[in-house]
Design an enzyme around this catalytic site. Structure first.
Site, PDB file in Angstrom:
ATOM      1  N   HIS B 233       0.722  -1.306   0.081  1.00  0.00           N
ATOM      2  CA  HIS B 233       0.011   0.009  -0.134  1.00  0.00           C
ATOM      3  C   HIS B 233       0.871   1.309  -0.002  1.00  0.00           C
ATOM      4  CE1 HIS B 233      -3.795   1.867   0.970  1.00  0.00           C
ATOM      5  NE2 HIS B 233      -2.957   2.980   1.269  1.00  0.00           N
ATOM      6  N   HIS B 305     -10.481   2.559  -2.078  1.00  0.00           N
ATOM      7  CA  HIS B 305     -10.745   2.118  -0.775  1.00  0.00           C
ATOM      8  C   HIS B 305     -11.481   0.849  -0.876  1.00  0.00           C
ATOM      9  CE1 HIS B 305     -10.521   3.794   3.621  1.00  0.00           C
ATOM     10  NE2 HIS B 305      -9.602   3.545   3.190  1.00  0.00           N
TER      11      HIS B 305
END
Lengths: 258, 969
Positions: B233, B305
């Site tokens: 990430h 997300h």
């Protein structure tokens, strides 16, 4: 001639303050953006302004009910200066969340003891909706003087259904010509959803107080200052949008009366 | 003492919440519930006189015009309450301890405004009374599927009041170290797994080596910090690492190759080679910055997300948009967010319940939650949502995609940041709680049916008003030049924000100085919490008082928590105890390079068996009702797209404001007519055939939308957003490599640089050992500057008698089309991009709009030419007659089916007035265009086939109704 001074009052969650300030600026007024804390603390004084504008947004996140917490701040912390402001013949406009604040603080429809006689509650559709609406002007309000035709403005809210405490309040509003805007269709006919986007009683979109100097409305005139923003703008002649005249009327009233 | 207040709508007032739930229960196919009544409850704790309670009820909690209230001092257990003559069920939902409830703070403030200071805490609850006969199982289904999400909420047990959050135990300092030095490989992997670090063996060994050199074991905090920093990430290991790529039977051929840093070899390479002088800051900051006018720049970032939205759709999407808005606030010295763009992928909302894997939510619930989560945040922040798309495929069932983008405007001289030695580290905004622990590492692994329990802490709860307060104050501090750098707390929390800002200089932080929501947090929880609405700024000592005042004046937290030291180390203290001491260089550059394997083998797909036919009307009606194509009005209307007063081309347009716009046009400044165009291109269906051409088509789609609204290619920047499966699996990675090269070739050919991007991997759902990947999906978002918004063009038909042109060449490219999808097939003829010809078309059309020759323009995309024609006609309320014989087509594409439904790129439907015909055709000379028909005041929609016979015959009202019906919820 007097320089018109406008206070655009904001707090946590206010979000239409900049375009409201821009609207008054285009109307030739001096505008100042103030946080409510600066009025409560005394750092700034309401008395220094001619017009109080309560812009749209989600003050305090619409928590509890839209406009409620801001309305209580006005009622419990600024009530004296507000009463003087009104007594001095000055102007107030509340747009969307600002209208909710005016209604919940009792400044609209207006009574000596600031009683809440009307409300703006959750839309019949149960959700936030953004759409353009046609509005039929009526009543006697300094903000809509010279309005002779249907105007077109966007609405964007989840709690905009106008209701009154009882029939008496409604007939008083009608009798006193306090209803300033009705939702209608393009031809001016009063029709149901979606022309009336929230299910408001008698298609009411905006009201004023008995003096005509305090206006509250759900639609957003500050979002239609330029005709380029009209959804079907391709063959429009004027550069000004339908909303601008409201702010000009407010500024002109101050120029003529102060 | 505690007292509970229940607020309920007066009889006769429309109970919108209750009605909404009743409708949703019906959607669950449970028919026993006759009516639902909603009650809002507040539990107050504190020393209150009866008069004070009444005053709180009457002056604050109740709208006396519409509501009544009831005070329950000691309220009876549910079972003891009077049972009415007919069945009723009560479900009361409240937030779990540790989960932030934004309303609590507002209620506390409201009570204080009344002059009442004796309330210590407030807890809110939502109570639903469901009337009707329901079995316990049905009630459980309703509760779990509609009323609450156990990650953040729970059902209040009937007879007890809830424990107060402030009663959580205090935290007593206890330094925890992890025995790495004594761990063998198996143990290292176990440590990684148990700690949810998502680090592989190589990485664990590297960390072990580092600590062996400094002759001690790491603290838990040090290990976490490395895991966060090295997570996919945060570090983008796949894109930055080495890839050994092999392919077979692919066209165009990339050939087997060893790739060093895929990002630099493709995406960033375009930008470096194009060298556009209007690119201000690319791939460095929280978003990419380009020039807008003499005084201002604009920035754009799109984030995903996905995993949080899979588990908690509202909260996940809510904090997704909240996070990307902070990216804009954290760009340069802080940009003002001016518009949002949202793109979602879900499983079809009518998916059978038995096709939803255990642990996953039904797609309709996911969609409703995501839509309202995004709307809630954007609307409350006052940022217009002007652009978006929604696509559907069954493989998104456990792993939806939620892309959120924000554009900001920033003064030229505020576009860069520079932290200086000695600057104080200040955290502003929300307080820190236990929410969102492990978000960064959690999104670096696959979802499983256990994710909802194991990773429950990874879900954050947003508070848009807090973020709005931060924005209001940050911009004041920025304009007074009070700080030198800013970034947002996103994934990894303070650990990422401080780690990044202090990467060059080093930083010291006193963790006990971070403002907390409640006591009981350990030093490590404080360090990695992903509590929302926080920004970190670096402030020269001499400005600190002035800065703190700005925030204090508007009730925003601002706390000095440390200093950028110059030691090149990351030093963390808790109550003067050293809990972390890491070398910044090791932290940021110590990650081992590993080579991943990638293999691409082109799959041959089945072509559908479609009987030969003469009339395609039924296919058109079905296409318009395809979830990808149908009206998204239900979604769009819930987003404020007019706030800030600059919307020119809106998401919906037409005679009744219900037609589908292409790109959006926004005028961000009140005193200038210059505009910003935003568009997007996304089509995972083409990727089933070849991700290379998917990427090319996505770029083409984003660009042709810009042309459609009157823009040009002169200044277009694009963003890449890859959502992919597990990149450790060679087949997944092979597709990614092809997509990245498709991006390079196409963007380079069109002359459009990438300025920012994002990747989200591990979008797979693992059930009983079998892993399903989402379709590899690329979103291309484009941003462009338009000189004069008054020249913008909308897509709906304007005048009867006007001419309809089809511009661009149609090819035999039905592969991946929605037409084939109607017949459950993919095919193989994927649309390609013929950029030389397309560039000519784009330029000519732009010249025509500049001259005001075009009344309406719409690009052909999902559903092909016939869908574009239908949309133009019904949006304008005008009839249309079209002759396919006049549509320019490749030689082998000359058949009605292909002309109607092929999704070939770079094509447009254009409306021109008869009086402008000559001038328009002269301008378009040298491009492929055909005068295909005209508009009429009647409602007929007729298309004549190549043989001159009618092949589509219907009317625009029917078309529109088919298009509007599927998502009219």
């Amino acid at each position: 001639m007097v320089k018109v001074k406008v206070c655009v009052l904001r707090t946590a969650g206010t979000n239409c303050d900049q375009e409201t300030a821009a609207a008054f600026k285009l109307a030739g007024a001096n505008t100042q953006l103030l946080h409510i804390n600066s009025l409560v603390s005394g750092a700034k004084a309401l008395n220094d302004f001619h017009i109080l504008a309560l812009p749209g947004g989600f003050s305090y996140g619409d928590d509890i009910a839209s406009g409620k917490i801001f309305a209580n701040e006005l009622r419990f912390k600024l009530v004296d200066s507000l009463r003087k402001f009104i007594k001095d013949g000055k102007l107030i406009i509340g747009i969307c969340n600002g209208f909710q604040i005016l209604v919940k603080s009792g400044l609209l429809p207006g009574s000596a003891e600031l009683k809440q006689d009307t409300s703006l509650i959750i839309n019949d559709s149960g959700k936030f909706e953004d759409r353009w609406v046609y509005l039929m002007p009526s009543g006697r309000c300094v903000w809509t003087k010279e309005f002779k035709r249907i105007i077109y403005l966007p609405v964007a809210h989840g709690e905009g259904k106008f209701i009154t405490k009882d029939k008496n309040v409604l007939s008083r509003l009608n009798k006193n010509e306090q209803i300033v805007f009705h939702y209608c269709d393009a031809s001016g006919k009063l029709s149901g959803y979606p022309d009336n986007p929230n299910g408001s009683t008698e298609n009411i979109a905006g009201i004023c107080d008995e003096t005509g100097r305090i206006l509250g409305l759900m639609p957003h005139p500050e979002r239609h200052l330029f005709s380029a923003g009209h959804p079907r703008n391709w063959n429009l002649k004027s550069k000004a949008g339908d909303g601008l005249q409201i702010f000009k009327n407010g500024a002109d009233y101050i120029k003529n009366n102060f | 003492m505690q007292c509970k207040i229940e607020v309920v709508d007066k009889p006769g007032i429309f109970d919108a919440v209750g009605q909404g739930v009743a409708k949703d229960i019906f959607d669950l196919r449970i028919s026993g519930a006759k009516e639902v009544k909603f009650i809002q409850a507040y539990t107050l704790e504190g020393n209150l006189a009866e008069g004070q309670i009444i005053s709180i009820c009457e002056e604050l909690l109740t709208d006396k015009v519409a509501q009544d209230y009831k005070i329950l001092l000691e309220y009876p257990a549910l079972s003891e309450r009077p049972v009415r003559a007919f069945a009723q069920h009560i479900v009361e939902i409240t937030y779990n301890s540790g989960v932030m409830d934004p309303v609590e703070a507002s209620v506390l403030k409201g009570i204080k405004d009344l002059g009442i200071t004796s309330v210590n805490s407030v807890k809110t609850a939502k109570k639903y009374i469901i009337f009707g006969k329901l079995s316990p199982v049905q009630l459980k289904t309703i509760s779990e599927k509609l009323l609450y999400n156990k990650l953040i909420q729970h059902v209040v047990s009937p007879s007890l009041t809830e424990g107060d959050i402030k009663h959580l135990p205090a935290y007593n300092f206890n330094l925890i170290t992890v025995d790495l030095l004594g761990a063998n490989d198996a143990k290292l992997l176990e440590i990684s797994k148990r700690g949810q670090l998502f680090l592989n063996l190589n990485e664990m060994r590297q960390i072990k080596d580092y600590f062996r050199k400094i002759k001690r074991n790491p603290t838990d905090c040090e290990l976490e910090t490395v895991a966060q920093t090295w997570s996919e990430h945060c570090y983008h290991k796949t894109f930055r690492g080495n890839i050994d790529y092999k392919e077979a039977e692919a066209s165009p051929k990339l050939g087997n190759r060893k790739i060093k840093n895929l990002l630099k070899s493709t995406i960033m390479k375009v930008t470096n080679e194009l060298k556009k002088d209007w690119c201000v800051s690319v791939f460095k900051d929280n978003s990419g910055i380009i020039k807008f006018d003499q005084e201002n720049n604009i920035c754009f970032k799109v984030e995903t997300h996905n995993h949080p939205s899979a588990l908690e759709p509202f909260g996940g999407a809510n904090t997704g948009i909240g996070g990307v808005i902070r990216d804009s606030m954290g760009t340069g010295l802080g940009a003002k967010p001016i518009l949002n763009s949202d793109v979602f992928c879900f499983a079809p909302p009518d998916l059978a319940f038995n096709k939803v894997p255990p642990g996953s939510l039904h797609p309709k619930r996911v969609m409703k939650g995501v839509v309202s989560g995004v709307g809630d945040y954007g609307n409350k922040m006052g940022i217009p949502t002007v652009n978006g798309a929604i696509l559907f495929h069954e493989h998104f069932v456990s792993n939806p995609l939620v892309y959120c983008g924000t554009v900001g405007i920033i003064p030229k001289d505020k576009s860069f940041k520079q932290t200086n030695k000695g600057d104080l580290i200040v955290v502003v905004g929300g307080s820190t709680g236990r929410d969102g622990i492990h978000g960064a590492t959690f999104s670096s692994g696959e979802l499983t049916h256990e994710s909802e329990t194991v990773s429950s802490g990874a879900v954050q709860i947003g508070n848009p008003i807090e973020e709005k307060k931060v924005l209001d104050t940050i911009l004041q501090a920025r304009d007074q030049n009070l700080y030198t750098a800013i970034t947002d707390c996103g994934a990894g929390g303070l650990s990422s924000a401080v780690g990044e800002m202090g990467a060059e200089l080093g930083a010291r932080v006193d963790l006990d100085k971070v403002p907390l929501k409640y006591s009981g947090l350990s030093y490590m929880e404080i360090w990695i919490s992903e509590s929302q609405e926080r920004m970190v700024i670096s402030v020269p000592l001499e400005n600190i008082n002035k800065l703190i005042n700005i925030f204090a004046n508007e009730n925003v937290n601002a706390a000095v928590i440390g200093e950028f030291t110059g030691s090149k180390r990351l030093e963390l203290y808790y109550q003067d105890n050293l809990v972390c001491d890491l070398d910044m260089q090791f932290l940021h550059e110590g990650i081992p390079q590993i080579a991943k394997k990638a293999v691409y083998i082109q799959v041959k797909h089945r072509k559908p068996k479609i009987a030969k036919k003469k009339n395609f009307t039924a296919d058109l009606l079905k296409l318009l009702a395809h979830y990808d194509i149908c009206s998204k009005e239900w979604v769009v209307r819930q987003y404020d797209h007019e706030v800030q007063g600059g919307s020119i081309i809106k998401p919906m347009t037409g005679l009744n404001n219900d037609g589908p716009s292409d790109a959006s046009v926004t005028k961000p400044l009140f005193d200038s007519d210059q505009g910003i165009i935003i568009s997007n291109g996304i089509n995972f269906r083409f990727g089933f055939i070849d991700p290379y051409w998917m990427a090319a088509s996505c770029i083409d789609e984003a660009l042709r939308q810009i042309i459609s609204v009157g823009g040009s290619l002169r200044q277009v920047a694009i963003l890449d957003n890859f959502c992919w499966g597990n990149p450790d699996k060679p087949d997944r990675l092979g597709g990614l490599v092809r997509a990245a090269y498709g991006c390079y070739d196409t963007a380079k050919a069109y002359g459009v640089p990438f300025i920012s991007g994002k990747d989200s991997f591990y979008n797979e759902f693992n059930l009983h050992g079998k892993s399903t990947s989402i379709p590899g999906t690329l979103l291309i978002s484009a941003i462009s500057v338009m000189d004069d918004v008054n020249k913008a063009v909308s897509m709906y038909a304007k005048g009867a008698g006007n001419l309809i042109y089809v511009v661009g060449k149609t090819c035999d490219e039905l592969g991946g089309s929605h037409y084939y999808d109607l017949y459950k097939a993919v095919g193989n003829n994927v649309p390609k991009v013929y950029h030389e010809e397309a560039k000519k078309t784009f330029t000519a059309l732009n010249r025509a709009t500049e001259k005001g020759l075009i009344r309406a323009m719409h690009d052909c995309s999902d559903g092909g030419l016939v869908v574009a024609l239908a949309e133009v006609a019904f949006s304008g309320g005008l009839g249309m007659e079209i002759f396919l014989s006049e549509v320019v087509a490749q030689a082998n594409a000359k058949c009605n089916e292909v002309l109607l439904f092929s999704e070939s790129n770079s094509r447009f439907v254009v409306e021109v007035e008869k009086s402008k015909q000559k001038e328009f055709e002269k301008l378009l000379k040298g491009t492929s265009f055909g005068l295909a028909g005209c508009l009429s005041a009647k409602n007929n929609f007729k298309i004549y086939g190549l043989d001159g016979k009618i092949c589509v015959d219907t009317d625009i009202n029917k078309l529109k109704e088919c298009w509007k019906r599927p998502l009219r919820w």
